[in-house]
Scaffold this motif. Structure first.
Motif, PDB file in Angstrom:
ATOM      1  N   LEU A   1      -1.866   5.126 -10.770  1.00 17.11           N
ATOM      2  CA  LEU A   1      -1.667   5.111  -8.958  1.00 17.11           C
ATOM      3  C   LEU A   1      -0.610   5.779  -8.244  1.00 17.11           C
ATOM      4  N   ARG A   2       0.725   5.976  -9.603  1.00 18.30           N
ATOM      5  CA  ARG A   2       1.413   7.138  -9.549  1.00 18.30           C
ATOM      6  C   ARG A   2       0.724   7.990  -8.066  1.00 18.30           C
ATOM      7  N   GLY A   3       1.917   8.421  -6.712  1.00 19.84           N
ATOM      8  CA  GLY A   3       1.650   9.381  -6.301  1.00 19.84           C
ATOM      9  C   GLY A   3       0.702   9.385  -5.160  1.00 19.84           C
ATOM     10  N   ALA A   4      -0.429   8.185  -5.136  1.00 19.14           N
ATOM     11  CA  ALA A   4      -1.471   7.004  -4.515  1.00 19.14           C
ATOM     12  C   ALA A   4      -1.329   7.757  -3.204  1.00 19.14           C
ATOM     13  N   PRO A   5      -2.236   7.385  -2.462  1.00 16.70           N
ATOM     14  CA  PRO A   5      -1.432   7.549  -0.264  1.00 16.70           C
ATOM     15  C   PRO A   5      -1.059   6.123  -0.043  1.00 16.70           C
ATOM     16  N   VAL A   6      -0.703   5.356   0.324  1.00 16.44           N
ATOM     17  CA  VAL A   6      -0.334   4.168   0.426  1.00 16.44           C
ATOM     18  C   VAL A   6      -0.514   3.643   2.447  1.00 16.44           C
ATOM     19  N   THR A   7      -0.664   2.838   2.795  1.00 16.73           N
ATOM     20  CA  THR A   7      -0.979   2.861   3.958  1.00 16.73           C
ATOM     21  C   THR A   7      -0.734   1.201   4.161  1.00 16.73           C
ATOM     22  N   LEU A   8       0.392   0.809   5.578  1.00 17.11           N
ATOM     23  CA  LEU A   8       0.534  -0.113   5.596  1.00 17.11           C
ATOM     24  C   LEU A   8      -1.641  -1.164   6.367  1.00 17.11           C
ATOM     25  N   LEU A   9      -1.817  -2.335   5.681  1.00 15.23           N
ATOM     26  CA  LEU A   9      -2.977  -2.467   5.931  1.00 15.23           C
ATOM     27  C   LEU A   9      -2.719  -4.023   7.120  1.00 15.23           C
ATOM     28  N   ALA A  10      -2.113  -4.424   6.584  1.00 20.44           N
ATOM     29  CA  ALA A  10      -1.736  -5.765   7.507  1.00 20.44           C
ATOM     30  C   ALA A  10      -0.509  -6.790   7.170  1.00 20.44           C
ATOM     31  N   THR A  11      -0.331  -7.566   8.419  1.00 27.69           N
ATOM     32  CA  THR A  11       0.827  -8.406   8.202  1.00 27.69           C
ATOM     33  C   THR A  11       0.248  -9.506   8.743  1.00 27.69           C
ATOM     34  N   GLY A  12       1.338 -10.547   7.913  1.00 29.97           N
ATOM     35  CA  GLY A  12       0.909 -11.951   7.867  1.00 29.97           C
ATOM     36  C   GLY A  12       2.287 -13.145   8.217  1.00 29.97           C
ATOM     37  N   TRP A  13       1.882 -14.172   7.704  1.00 31.52           N
ATOM     38  CA  TRP A  13       3.208 -14.890   8.304  1.00 31.52           C
ATOM     39  C   TRP A  13       3.360 -15.137   6.662  1.00 31.52           C
ATOM     40  N   ASP A  14       3.015 -14.864   5.162  1.00 30.56           N
ATOM     41  CA  ASP A  14       3.826 -14.989   3.916  1.00 30.56           C
ATOM     42  C   ASP A  14       3.636 -13.644   3.710  1.00 30.56           C
ATOM     43  N   ASN A  15       2.411 -12.953   3.841  1.00 36.19           N
ATOM     44  CA  ASN A  15       2.320 -11.394   3.114  1.00 36.19           C
ATOM     45  C   ASN A  15       3.000 -10.323   3.679  1.00 36.19           C
ATOM     46  N   THR A  16       2.937  -8.974   2.995  1.00 32.36           N
ATOM     47  CA  THR A  16       2.220  -7.748   3.621  1.00 32.36           C
ATOM     48  C   THR A  16       1.570  -6.688   2.541  1.00 32.36           C
ATOM     49  N   VAL A  17       0.600  -6.520   3.577  1.00 34.27           N
ATOM     50  CA  VAL A  17      -0.786  -6.447   2.797  1.00 34.27           C
ATOM     51  C   VAL A  17      -0.287  -4.553   3.167  1.00 34.27           C
ATOM     52  N   HIS A  18      -0.833  -3.519   2.197  1.00 35.52           N
ATOM     53  CA  HIS A  18      -0.966  -2.333   1.975  1.00 35.52           C
ATOM     54  C   HIS A  18      -2.040  -1.888   0.977  1.00 35.52           C
ATOM     55  N   LEU A  19      -2.460  -1.195   1.805  1.00 39.45           N
ATOM     56  CA  LEU A  19      -3.943  -0.275   1.258  1.00 39.45           C
ATOM     57  C   LEU A  19      -3.364   0.924  -0.089  1.00 39.45           C
ATOM     58  N   VAL A  20      -4.099   0.976  -1.007  1.00 42.84           N
ATOM     59  CA  VAL A  20      -2.989   2.312  -2.115  1.00 42.84           C
ATOM     60  C   VAL A  20      -4.304   3.070  -2.786  1.00 42.84           C
ATOM     61  N   GLY A  21      -4.238   4.363  -2.092  1.00 43.00           N
ATOM     62  CA  GLY A  21      -5.147   5.190  -3.433  1.00 43.00           C
ATOM     63  C   GLY A  21      -6.883   5.055  -2.409  1.00 43.00           C
ATOM     64  N   GLU A  22      -6.857   4.472  -0.772  1.00 39.77           N
ATOM     65  CA  GLU A  22      -8.307   4.039   0.006  1.00 39.77           C
ATOM     66  C   GLU A  22      -8.948   3.419  -1.139  1.00 39.77           C
ATOM     67  N   ARG A  23      -8.337   2.621  -2.134  1.00 42.21           N
ATOM     68  CA  ARG A  23      -9.270   1.331  -2.623  1.00 42.21           C
ATOM     69  C   ARG A  23      -8.834   0.514  -3.516  1.00 42.21           C
ATOM     70  N   TRP A  24      -7.050   0.435  -3.320  1.00 38.27           N
ATOM     71  CA  TRP A  24      -6.868  -1.158  -3.949  1.00 38.27           C
ATOM     72  C   TRP A  24      -6.110  -1.713  -2.685  1.00 38.27           C
ATOM     73  N   VAL A  25      -5.962  -2.890  -2.315  1.00 31.62           N
ATOM     74  CA  VAL A  25      -5.022  -3.889  -1.687  1.00 31.62           C
ATOM     75  C   VAL A  25      -4.214  -4.606  -2.212  1.00 31.62           C
ATOM     76  N   PHE A  26      -2.549  -4.143  -2.243  1.00 34.79           N
ATOM     77  CA  PHE A  26      -1.721  -5.227  -2.762  1.00 34.79           C
ATOM     78  C   PHE A  26      -0.800  -6.256  -1.641  1.00 34.79           C
ATOM     79  N   ARG A  27      -1.129  -7.464  -2.853  1.00 32.20           N
ATOM     80  CA  ARG A  27      -0.466  -8.212  -1.361  1.00 32.20           C
ATOM     81  C   ARG A  27       1.143  -8.384  -2.185  1.00 32.20           C
ATOM     82  N   PHE A  28       2.326  -8.339  -1.020  1.00 33.14           N
ATOM     83  CA  PHE A  28       3.804  -8.638  -1.398  1.00 33.14           C
ATOM     84  C   PHE A  28       3.851  -9.313  -0.603  1.00 33.14           C
ATOM     85  N   PRO A  29       4.453 -10.656  -0.890  1.00 35.49           N
ATOM     86  CA  PRO A  29       4.396 -12.056  -0.320  1.00 35.49           C
ATOM     87  C   PRO A  29       6.569 -11.575   0.568  1.00 35.49           C
TER      88      PRO A  29
END
Length: 315
Positions: free
Chosen positions: A36-64
């Motif tokens: 996934l190195r170099g794949a586009p990353v877009t902020l998808l959502a934020t909430g109380w506990d997680n920041t969520v990014h869409l990576v490569g238009e396929r993968w959703v990554f959740r960061f506490p």
């Protein structure tokens, strides 16, 4: 929203201890997942506990965002892959597990993108709401099946937030509503007050605990433009508790024919104690969402949350 719900000032509740931006997310994901190195990353959502990014238009990554969310992250990683095959709607199954590193001190994870948008943001016609409600009812019927307690409930905590106890949640809801009323955001409603007064005197519903989502509100059910439910997200509060904890969305998210369709698909009449607990929790969750939405400038979520408060006491 999860975890510390003591009624602190907003900054103490949802302010991020680590807010992973797009550049940092790209670096973290690219370092640990070379494909996934170099794949586009877009902020998808934020909430109380997680920041969520869409990576490569396929993968959703959740960061506490907060340390208090880490036990929930661990539960998601440990449990969702076993739970998903038993349920009729998609769950975000963690298949890419990120390790703490120099840029970021906590674990994170990625799952394949589930299509759809939050119920809170969906402008569904009545037929679409009925469809979404029926899908949710069937989903909750499967999730609350007693067999799942043995199959997937091992190690889950028992209602650690006491969300199934209306005697606990009613005064917390009142504090939130008072805060909204002081700002002029909420006009006190006698029907809501009667429900909270009833809840303060009520015992928790009787009966065995089920596997529950734990935080099932207007942002966590995904729906398509036709109203079909597509998935249920954000499982950090997954636990064993009374089904009322999840049935709260039947009262905040739906009314009339849609609620009837949900409860029909669920197939188990909630009974008066469970209905009271579910309605009280619906009021609390909508009040907390409205507080959050107003404080962070989310006008559509604020409107949906205030509508949810009115639905929570509707027949």
């Amino acid at each position: 929203m999860t975890s510390d719900e003591r009624g602190d000032e907003p900054a103490a509740e949802w302010a991020a201890e680590h807010d992973v931006g797009e550049a940092d997310a790209a670096a973290l994901v690219g370092e640990q997942f070379p494909d996934l190195r170099g794949a586009p990353v877009t902020l998808l959502a934020t909430g109380w506990d997680n920041t969520v990014h869409l990576v490569g238009e396929r993968w959703v990554f959740r960061f506490p965002r907060r340390a208090v969310a880490l036990p929930g992250v661990e539960r998601e990683i440990a449990t969702l892959s076993a739970l998903a095959p038993a349920l009729p709607l998609a769950l975000p199954v963690p298949t890419r597990i990120g390790r703490p590193g120099g840029l970021y001190p906590w674990p994170f994870w990625g799952a394949e993108l589930i299509p759809g948008g939050e119920l809170a943001e969906a402008d569904l016609p009545e037929t679409g709401r009925v469809r979404a409600a029926a899908d949710l009812g069937a989903f909750l019927r499967a999730l609350h099946d007693p067999r799942l307690v043995a199959e997937a409930g091992s190690g889950l905590p028992a209602d650690p937030m006491r969300r199934g106890d209306p005697g606990v949640r009613a005064p917390m809801a009142r504090e939130r509503l008072d805060r909204l009323a002081r700002r002029g955001t909420w006009e006190p409603d006698p029907a809501v007050e009667r429900l909270l007064a009833e809840g303060e005197k009520a015992d928790p519903p009787p009966g065995p605990a089920a596997v529950v989502h734990g935080d099932l509100h207007l942002r966590h059910l995904l729906v398509g433009p036709d109203g079909r439910a597509t998935g249920v997200i954000d499982w950090g509060d997954l636990c064993l508790a009374d089904p009322a904890v999840d049935l709260s969305l039947a009262y905040s998210g739906f009314s009339g024919a849609a609620r009837t369709a949900l409860l029909s698909a669920y197939g188990r009449p909630p009974g008066p104690e469970r209905e009271t607990a579910a309605r009280v929790l619906a009021v609390f969750l909508c009040a907390a969402l409205a507080d959050y939405a107003e404080s962070t400038g989310r006008t559509r979520l604020l409107a949906a949350s205030l509508t949810g408060l009115r639905r929570a006491v509707a027949p």
